[in-house]
Design a protein around this motif. Sequence first.
Motif, short mmCIF file in Angstrom:
data_model
loop_
_atom_site.label_atom_id
_atom_site.label_comp_id
_atom_site.label_asym_id
_atom_site.label_seq_id
_atom_site.Cartn_x
_atom_site.Cartn_y
_atom_site.Cartn_z
N CYS A 248 11.06 17.16 -24.83
CA CYS A 248 10.75 15.71 -24.42
C CYS A 248 9.79 15.50 -23.55
O CYS A 248 8.79 14.90 -23.50
N SER A 249 9.76 16.29 -22.29
CA SER A 249 8.78 16.31 -21.35
C SER A 249 7.67 16.76 -21.94
O SER A 249 6.34 16.12 -21.65
N THR B 30 16.26 7.00 -23.72
CA THR B 30 17.25 7.74 -24.28
C THR B 30 18.69 7.08 -24.17
O THR B 30 18.90 5.91 -23.49
N TYR C 160 14.44 9.53 -27.25
CA TYR C 160 14.99 10.86 -26.92
C TYR C 160 16.61 10.63 -27.39
O TYR C 160 17.24 10.17 -26.60
N GLU D 118 17.04 14.28 -16.52
CA GLU D 118 16.58 15.59 -16.52
C GLU D 118 15.09 15.54 -17.06
O GLU D 118 14.34 16.55 -16.43
N VAL D 119 14.73 14.78 -17.85
CA VAL D 119 13.35 14.58 -18.21
C VAL D 119 12.63 14.15 -17.10
O VAL D 119 11.47 14.72 -16.79
N LYS E 1 15.12 18.72 -23.34
CA LYS E 1 14.71 18.04 -22.18
C LYS E 1 13.21 18.82 -22.22
O LYS E 1 12.42 18.21 -21.72
N SER F 152 20.69 12.61 -19.57
CA SER F 152 19.56 13.20 -20.10
C SER F 152 18.19 12.75 -19.84
O SER F 152 17.27 13.44 -19.51
#
Length: 613
Positions: free
Chosen positions: A475-476, A500, A561, A508-509, A472, A505
Amino acid sequence: MSNERGIHPPLLEHAKLRQPLTAGEQQVFQMFNQSLTPDWEIYIQPHLNGLRPDFVLLNPKVGIAVFEVKDWNLNAMRYFTKLDEWGHPTLWAEKDGKEFCLQSENPVTKVNLYKKEIFDLYCPRIQSERGWATITAGVIFPFAPAEQVKVLLSPFLKTTQGDDHAKYQPVSGFSEISTGNMELVFPEASRSHSFLMSEDLAKDLRSWLVEPDFSSTQRAPLTLDRNQRSLAETRTESGYRRIKGPAGSGKSLVLAARAARLANEGKSVLVATFNITLWHYLRDLIVRDLDAPKQIRNVRFTHFHLWCKHVCYEAGWELRYDALWANGREDVLNTELPLLAAEGVMQPGASRYDAILVDEGQDYRPLWWDVLRKACKPSGEMLLVADATQDIYGTAKAWTDDVMKGAGFPGGRWAQLSVSYRLPPDALNLARSFAEMFLPEDVVDLPQPEQGSLDLYPCHLRWVQCSPDNAKVVCSEEILALMHQTGKNGLANADITMLTGNMSSGAEVVSRLNEYNIRAVDTFGSDHRRRKMGFYMGDAKIKATTLHSFKGWESRLLVVYVTEAANAQSLALVYAGLTRLKRSQEGSWLTVVCSAPELNRFGTYFPDHAIGG
């Protein structure tokens, strides 16, 4: 002078804006365009991370200005202020003896918010103290005297910095606009330089101001090749047609063009999808080919299970519908609800349509199609478009030849679309390789390249392999890195889309992006169905949704993602994500962040391969 400066959207496209300029906004634009020096860039209704000011002016040598324009006639009704329960002034109006609050439309409140967000979030390198003076926040009433406006808005014009900053919050009216008095409308326009402003600050802001690629595309009519146009403009003798093709081959374009043609003829059209979010995409496509915007009233958008619900309610069977869910049985959606709808659609007064068009048909079960057929008028049209390579629910294999014959389709082949007009060539080759490596062997409907397109559509392909523990974060960070590509190449931050495989998930990002004060429109959370109804590419924020919900859509700035690749459905989802990249002569960007070890070897095929974290 209009040919020398940067105007966004371009001048020739102003008549096609989805929210047309008001008479006052047109006057203000003409004044800015004629009076400002060419160094000043003009942004009209820009996307600003969810905010939509009327105008933003930007000069890398001088500063920034944001303006709110109100066409209010202050003599048409009584405008006044009164205190709320906390003792704060609020803006009100009275007409025909009825009072209504206008605080949500208060132009001073709006421009102050725009200024604060520009200062705090979108130009973080502005000097923390004196930099506040870099930004002008003005209010313009083109059809009211300035003095009358100032009296009305006086409770809101007090600044925490004192009277010395009044010139950074100018208020102007009819006289100033009609005479083009720029000294009063925008005092800072006369400056030639400010040591507080720089090109770097301008770059920070441009990435939020530039019109997203999707919005500019919306003003262009649909472009179809000869085969696509033939399918969109004709019908078969039976009225039944089935079209198959790989990702990006124009299946949705054909469906949209056919729907638009029928709507232009006054026919009633039902457009049915599997996922909710696809409605917005198809609607945006259809309106581009309508003779008049009002023709969209002839088109109804739905997903299958919602249509079933409406059929039950039209029949007066609310209690029967509710009873289906009493025990939470798993077969309700697949069987019981469709069968109840099949009974309900035959009741007197049930809605019938001249044409029913189904997108992403591989996700439909044959039973669902048969139920929809009952809502088609005699001699009407039925269209099914499908792509077996994106069979993420395992339903495509149910569409055997025998089933097809019983579904109203005469003998013969599917109408075939083969060429992918969406994917850049390099991305297309990777998607084909993925399908050949991971999808079932009997899937042969892979995208074919367009002749002569090899050097026209550059793309940047990056794969970051990481562990589930830091995925995460990676990804961010990759989303933040993509923000450096915006503000140029016809791209804006609002073009960035993160996809995603599961909602947790993605949530969270999005939460991590919020820590950077970056807003996203997403479809995650317990209210995800409601969020899907509000998810559309024209939104002014970064997009985040599931791979399921983005089927049929496309984007030039894409982060996929991947958290799972252990079964057929998850692999089909990854393939669907790889095929969402939209080509452009100005470039496209695809980043895959993968925490599934099964795909590590495939990731090495990407030109830019990295190990995250």
